[in-house]
Design a protein around this motif. Structure first.
Motif, PDB file in Angstrom:
ATOM      1  N   ASN A   1       0.855  -1.047   0.001  1.00 41.82           N
ATOM      2  CA  ASN A   1      -0.219  -0.017  -0.143  1.00 41.82           C
ATOM      3  C   ASN A   1       1.033   1.249  -0.015  1.00 41.82           C
ATOM      4  OD1 ASN A   1      -1.755   2.313   0.469  1.00 41.82           O
ATOM      5  ND2 ASN A   1      -3.086   0.715   1.990  1.00 41.82           N
TER       6      ASN A   1
ATOM      7  N   LYS B   1      -0.644   6.083   1.243  1.00 35.09           N
ATOM      8  CA  LYS B   1      -1.874   6.081   1.814  1.00 35.09           C
ATOM      9  C   LYS B   1      -3.020   5.548   0.909  1.00 35.09           C
ATOM     10  CE  LYS B   1      -1.240   7.774   6.214  1.00 35.09           C
ATOM     11  NZ  LYS B   1      -1.954   7.600   7.514  1.00 35.09           N
ATOM     12  N   GLY B   2      -2.686   4.796   0.070  1.00 31.22           N
ATOM     13  CA  GLY B   2      -3.810   4.029  -0.792  1.00 31.22           C
ATOM     14  C   GLY B   2      -4.615   3.124  -0.142  1.00 31.22           C
ATOM     15  N   LEU B   3      -5.419   2.386  -1.307  1.00 36.84           N
ATOM     16  CA  LEU B   3      -6.234   1.537  -0.580  1.00 36.84           C
ATOM     17  C   LEU B   3      -5.701  -0.217  -0.920  1.00 36.84           C
ATOM     18  CD1 LEU B   3      -8.740   0.177   0.585  1.00 36.84           C
ATOM     19  CD2 LEU B   3      -9.754   0.496  -1.651  1.00 36.84           C
ATOM     20  N   GLY B   4      -5.422  -0.807   0.417  1.00 35.67           N
ATOM     21  CA  GLY B   4      -5.203  -2.222   0.347  1.00 35.67           C
ATOM     22  C   GLY B   4      -3.593  -2.523  -0.045  1.00 35.67           C
ATOM     23  N   ASN B   5      -3.433  -3.745   0.058  1.00 36.22           N
ATOM     24  CA  ASN B   5      -2.118  -4.512  -0.188  1.00 36.22           C
ATOM     25  C   ASN B   5      -2.437  -6.005  -0.672  1.00 36.22           C
ATOM     26  OD1 ASN B   5      -2.814  -5.501   2.524  1.00 36.22           O
ATOM     27  ND2 ASN B   5      -1.289  -4.870   3.275  1.00 36.22           N
TER      28      ASN B   5
ATOM     29  N   ASN C   1     -15.930  -1.122  -2.868  1.00 38.72           N
ATOM     30  CA  ASN C   1     -16.645  -1.499  -1.881  1.00 38.72           C
ATOM     31  C   ASN C   1     -16.714  -2.515  -1.081  1.00 38.72           C
ATOM     32  OD1 ASN C   1     -18.448   1.381  -1.218  1.00 38.72           O
ATOM     33  ND2 ASN C   1     -18.447   0.913  -3.359  1.00 38.72           N
ATOM     34  N   PHE C   2     -16.536  -3.863  -1.485  1.00 40.42           N
ATOM     35  CA  PHE C   2     -16.554  -4.956  -1.072  1.00 40.42           C
ATOM     36  C   PHE C   2     -15.123  -5.065  -0.207  1.00 40.42           C
ATOM     37  CE2 PHE C   2     -19.570  -8.207  -3.280  1.00 40.42           C
ATOM     38  CZ  PHE C   2     -20.579  -7.278  -3.048  1.00 40.42           C
ATOM     39  N   TYR C   3     -14.185  -4.614  -0.907  1.00 39.94           N
ATOM     40  CA  TYR C   3     -12.778  -4.438  -0.277  1.00 39.94           C
ATOM     41  C   TYR C   3     -12.460  -3.663   0.806  1.00 39.94           C
ATOM     42  CZ  TYR C   3      -7.531  -4.884   0.018  1.00 39.94           C
ATOM     43  OH  TYR C   3      -6.247  -5.217   0.273  1.00 39.94           O
ATOM     44  N   ARG C   4     -13.317  -2.474   0.888  1.00 31.97           N
ATOM     45  CA  ARG C   4     -13.333  -1.432   1.944  1.00 31.97           C
ATOM     46  C   ARG C   4     -13.978  -2.267   3.164  1.00 31.97           C
ATOM     47  NH1 ARG C   4     -11.004   3.045   1.551  1.00 31.97           N
ATOM     48  NH2 ARG C   4     -11.040   4.109  -0.630  1.00 31.97           N
ATOM     49  N   ARG C   5     -14.962  -3.112   3.070  1.00 40.62           N
ATOM     50  CA  ARG C   5     -15.490  -3.764   4.388  1.00 40.62           C
ATOM     51  C   ARG C   5     -14.922  -5.066   4.455  1.00 40.62           C
ATOM     52  NH1 ARG C   5     -18.745  -0.552   1.312  1.00 40.62           N
ATOM     53  NH2 ARG C   5     -20.516   0.670   2.429  1.00 40.62           N
ATOM     54  N   ASN C   6     -13.720  -5.268   3.894  1.00 34.32           N
ATOM     55  CA  ASN C   6     -12.972  -6.500   4.523  1.00 34.32           C
ATOM     56  C   ASN C   6     -13.682  -7.765   3.834  1.00 34.32           C
ATOM     57  OD1 ASN C   6     -10.361  -7.273   5.276  1.00 34.32           O
ATOM     58  ND2 ASN C   6     -11.414  -7.877   7.198  1.00 34.32           N
TER      59      ASN C   6
ATOM     60  N   GLU D   1     -10.181 -10.166  -0.863  1.00 42.11           N
ATOM     61  CA  GLU D   1      -8.914  -9.699  -1.163  1.00 42.11           C
ATOM     62  C   GLU D   1      -8.592  -8.762  -2.303  1.00 42.11           C
ATOM     63  OE1 GLU D   1      -7.384 -10.321   2.214  1.00 42.11           O
ATOM     64  OE2 GLU D   1      -5.682 -10.699   1.053  1.00 42.11           O
TER      65      GLU D   1
ATOM     66  N   VAL E   1     -13.354 -10.010   9.955  1.00 37.98           N
ATOM     67  CA  VAL E   1     -13.809  -8.649  10.403  1.00 37.98           C
ATOM     68  C   VAL E   1     -14.659  -8.196   9.225  1.00 37.98           C
ATOM     69  CG1 VAL E   1     -13.058  -6.294  10.289  1.00 37.98           C
ATOM     70  CG2 VAL E   1     -11.883  -8.053  11.723  1.00 37.98           C
TER      71      VAL E   1
ATOM     72  N   PHE F   1     -16.310  -4.762   8.122  1.00 39.81           N
ATOM     73  CA  PHE F   1     -16.690  -3.419   8.481  1.00 39.81           C
ATOM     74  C   PHE F   1     -17.938  -2.880   7.861  1.00 39.81           C
ATOM     75  CE2 PHE F   1     -11.826  -3.250   8.313  1.00 39.81           C
ATOM     76  CZ  PHE F   1     -11.827  -2.642   9.511  1.00 39.81           C
TER      77      PHE F   1
ATOM     78  N   ARG G   1      -3.465  -2.055   5.283  1.00 35.61           N
ATOM     79  CA  ARG G   1      -4.334  -2.273   4.616  1.00 35.61           C
ATOM     80  C   ARG G   1      -5.506  -1.044   4.131  1.00 35.61           C
ATOM     81  NH1 ARG G   1      -6.983  -7.862   3.004  1.00 35.61           N
ATOM     82  NH2 ARG G   1      -4.888  -8.109   2.676  1.00 35.61           N
ATOM     83  N   TYR G   2      -5.779  -0.693   5.206  1.00 37.15           N
ATOM     84  CA  TYR G   2      -6.846   0.514   5.013  1.00 37.15           C
ATOM     85  C   TYR G   2      -6.230   1.779   5.550  1.00 37.15           C
ATOM     86  CZ  TYR G   2      -9.669  -3.340   4.434  1.00 37.15           C
ATOM     87  OH  TYR G   2     -10.558  -4.630   3.883  1.00 37.15           O
ATOM     88  N   ALA G   3      -5.104   2.330   4.856  1.00 39.48           N
ATOM     89  CA  ALA G   3      -4.617   3.574   5.144  1.00 39.48           C
ATOM     90  C   ALA G   3      -5.567   4.872   4.930  1.00 39.48           C
ATOM     91  CB  ALA G   3      -3.300   3.595   4.528  1.00 39.48           C
ATOM     92  N   ASP G   4      -6.438   4.666   3.942  1.00 42.51           N
ATOM     93  CA  ASP G   4      -6.905   5.889   3.611  1.00 42.51           C
ATOM     94  C   ASP G   4      -8.418   5.703   4.227  1.00 42.51           C
ATOM     95  OD1 ASP G   4      -8.329   3.922   2.131  1.00 42.51           O
ATOM     96  OD2 ASP G   4      -8.297   5.076   0.152  1.00 42.51           O
ATOM     97  N   GLN G   5      -8.816   5.000   5.000  1.00 48.20           N
ATOM     98  CA  GLN G   5     -10.292   5.147   5.743  1.00 48.20           C
ATOM     99  C   GLN G   5     -10.020   5.131   7.384  1.00 48.20           C
ATOM    100  OE1 GLN G   5     -11.762   1.627   3.484  1.00 48.20           O
ATOM    101  NE2 GLN G   5     -11.910   0.409   5.620  1.00 48.20           N
TER     102      GLN G   5
END
Lengths: 418, 252
Positions: free
Chosen positions: A32, A35-39, A97-102, A105, B132, B134, B163-167
């Motif tokens: 990541n 400061k982006g989204l995900g790895n 949106n699925f990724y942000r809610r974990n 992958e 988890v 969210f 993983r979630y650096a921007d939220q």
């Protein structure tokens, strides 16, 4: 967003993609940045379906429209089903949106072929590019390459995706000709060869220039369907071995054929999914990749089929009783790995631990060795030895009587035929 | 037999080890305050946690074990499993009493047990990374409630921060009543007061606009990818034990 419409599309296009068995989300090393989204690197299974398969990626088709008419495929041209296609933005939004809610992958994107290979491939690449460049998304992306796609598109795909795969579909060319007359095996092999060359070359570049972009860091994989055509395990495993050796594939997936269509070239609709066989093929695959077995030791012309009632390592050991027993406190790691009931981790622990003191049965058990199988093939710091000049057949009987394999029931019903 | 009573902290445990060597005790029984019953004919010794002594033991341990080995001891204690103190102390004493590094002596019962506990912790940490879920709230924070078997929240910080650096996100341990909160820069531990009408697992009242849509889409997706002719409930349950279901969007 039109929720109802997207829901319907998701239902159709997830349902159509579910027979793709690849589920890996590990093996990459995408970080990541800024400061982006995900790895991507961890390989986390976020959920499991009721059939017990892992859900780690949003696995969907871009569309189930298809110009081809492959007999084994639900999306084939002549099948009368509901058709749908996602827009590029819909796939991007679902993934993010699925990724942000974990939930996932990353994305596994495949597609039916509309118009032609390049037209379809270009859309898959556009989605990956958009995720990476516009959304700063560093999660895992697995793109299914469309057979026949041009080198230029494959190269672009490698810049955005973590893993690429071209499905071989059938283990042999003859099988493919029978069930997928529109498809050409060479069209599948060419992109694999191209990617292999490109991956090796990019790796060299990366050694010289740290800033060189990553190229398909999790490599390539493929999938073959098992049980739709009459190939035996020897043919299947030799095909897999060939692709591991010559194309550096990371994985070959074996997909037990699920009857979805009535076609006189295919097993009938009421045929059971060959789940045990599929499982044995995966075990054999593991032996080739991690346990130092040569493919000919597992299957050959005397032994063209894997045993269904016992795992392939035990099968090999029983056919090679002259190699046993081995002394667990002295044998090479290579030989310890060949003992039924000893896995990779246990083997390594044994080799570490015996530097301190010789190990006995009790300690082996605590380390994690499955003694019910291993005890017939090893000696350790103890007077007892379980083999007592037993024959391979006898050992097999003892082990089968003791074990409560989840497949035992299926196997018994098959044996009753004789 | 000497019974040593300590306060449950890692420093307390290390102080107890110091006492064992200082008083040349051989047979000991180490217990967290309030967990054991007193036995007859035992000497009892109340350990008063002393950072200086604990540090000396830790320093010594670092000369006998690799950084990874020291961390394993820490994680094993951190797991907070009842009555495991004697195994952890046994491991530390074995490390001190042996010239060579003992981390890989898997034939030894203490090494074996610590390895097991660490594996249990890793498994639980890994499960939490997977399970988890969210939920996006009106203030753009992503909130998740969890109930892990062991206290693994602190072990999760690095993973979720990378993983979630921007939220903004919060993961709340309902069982232990504390959470970790990330504000786009740092993480901190937080404890919240929940009323009986809005318990910690339930955040529906403050969902952001599209939250329910995506939960709905996810449930649909989960249903669509199932292959009914391959149904295997045993395998399904082995992978997602029932005790985790109440916080899994797709299983609610």
């Amino acid at each position: 967003m039109n929720v109802d419409r997207v829901t319907e599309k998701l239902n159709i296009l997830a349902d159509a993609a579910k027979y793709d068995v690849s589920c890996a989300s590990s093996g990459s090393k995408r970080k990541n940045e800024n400061k982006g989204l995900g790895n991507a690197s961890n390989g986390i299974c976020h959920s499991y379906t009721e059939d017990g398969r892992c859900v780690s990626l949003l696995k969907i088709l871009l569309t189930n429209h298809c110009i081809f008419d492959c007999a084994y495929c639900v999306s084939r041209k002549s099948n009368d089903i509901k058709r749908a296609a996602f827009t590029v933005q819909e796939v991007v939004d679902l993934t993010i949106n699925f990724y942000r809610r974990n939930y996932i992958e990353g994305l596994f994107l495949s597609s039916g072929i509309f118009k032609d290979a390049d037209y379809t491939m270009e859309r898959l690449v556009t989605i990956a590019k958009k995720l990476r460049t516009e959304n700063n998304f560093n999660g895992y992306i697995h793109l299914k390459s469309i057979p026949g796609a041009s080198d230029e598109l494959m190269r672009e795909a490698g810049l955005y995706a973590d893993r690429l795969s071209v499905n071989l579909e059938m283990p042999t060319e003859a099988g493919l000709k029978l069930l997928a007359p529109d498809k050409n095996r060479q069209d599948m092999i060419d992109p694999m060869a191209f990617l292999n060359k490109e991956i090796i070359q990019r790796k060299e570049e990366k050694k010289l220039f740290k800033k060189a972009p990553m190229f398909a860091p999790a490599g390539q994989s493929t999938q073959v369907i098992i049980g739709a055509t009459p190939e035996n395990d020897q043919q299947i495993l030799h095909t897999a071995n060939h692709f591991y050796k010559n194309f550096n594939l990371k994985r070959v997936y074996y997909s037990g054929y699920v009857p979805v269509l009535a076609d006189k070239r295919l097993p009938g609709l009421n045929t059971a999914v060959p789940m045990v066989r599929e499982n044995r093929l995966y075990q054999a695959d593991w032996l080739m990749r991690f346990y130092g077995f040569n493919v000919n030791e597992i299957v050959n012309s005397q032994q063209p089929l894997l045993d269904l009632d016992i795992d392939p390592k035990l099968g090999w050991a029983i056919r090679n009783m002259q190699a046993f027993p081995i002394d667990i406190n002295k044998a090479d790691l290579h030989m310890i790995l060949r003992v039924p009931g000893i896995g990779l981790h246990s083997a390594q622990k044994i080799v570490s631990a015996r530097k301190f003191a010789f190990l006995n049965w009790d300690q082996l058990k605590k380390i994690g060795v499955a003694l019910n199988r291993a005890k017939y093939f090893i000696t350790c710091k103890s007077g007892d030895y379980e083999k007592r000049d037993l024959t391979g057949t006898k050992i097999k009987q003892f082990i089968l009587a003791e074990s409560q394999s989840k497949y035992l029931k299926n196997v018994q019903s098959q044996l009753n035929l004789f | 037999m000497t019974r040593l009573i300590y306060d449950g902290t890692f420093e307390g445990l290390l102080t107890a080890i110091f006492e064992i060597y200082d008083r040349r005790l051989t047979v000991v029984n180490l217990q967290k305050d309030g967990t054991g019953s007193s036995a007859l004919f035992e000497d009892e010794l109340q350990i008063i946690t002393d950072d200086a002594r604990a540090n000396r033991v830790l320093k010594g341990l670092k000369t006998r074990l690799s950084a990874n080995g020291v961390q394993r001891v820490y994680i094993a204690h951190f797991a907070g499993m009842e009555h495991e103190e004697n195994n952890i102390a046994g491991y530390i004493r074995y490390a001190f009493d042996t010239q060579q590094n003992i981390e890989d002596d898997y034939g030894n019962k203490y090494v074996q047990r610590i390895s097991q506990i660490v594996q249990m912790m890793r498994r639980e940490k890994h499960r939490m990374e997977a399970f988890v879920r969210f939920q996006k709230l009106q203030d753009d924070t992503y909130y998740a409630a969890v109930e892990p078997d062991f206290n693994v929240l602190p072990l999760l910080i690095r993973h979720f921060k990378n993983r979630y650096a921007d939220q903004k996100w919060m993961i709340y341990d309902v069982k232990r009543n504390y959470g970790i909160y990330y504000d786009l820069h740092d993480t901190e531990f937080v404890a919240m007061e929940f009323s009986a009408s809005a318990p910690a697992g339930n955040a529906i009242a403050v969902f952001s606009e599209h939250e329910e849509t995506y939960q709905h889409l996810w449930k649909n997706y989960f249903r669509s990818v199932n292959i009914a002719s391959r149904k295997n409930t045993k395998l399904h349950l082995r992978h997602i034990p029932k005790r985790y279901w109440k916080h899994l969007t797709e299983k609610i």
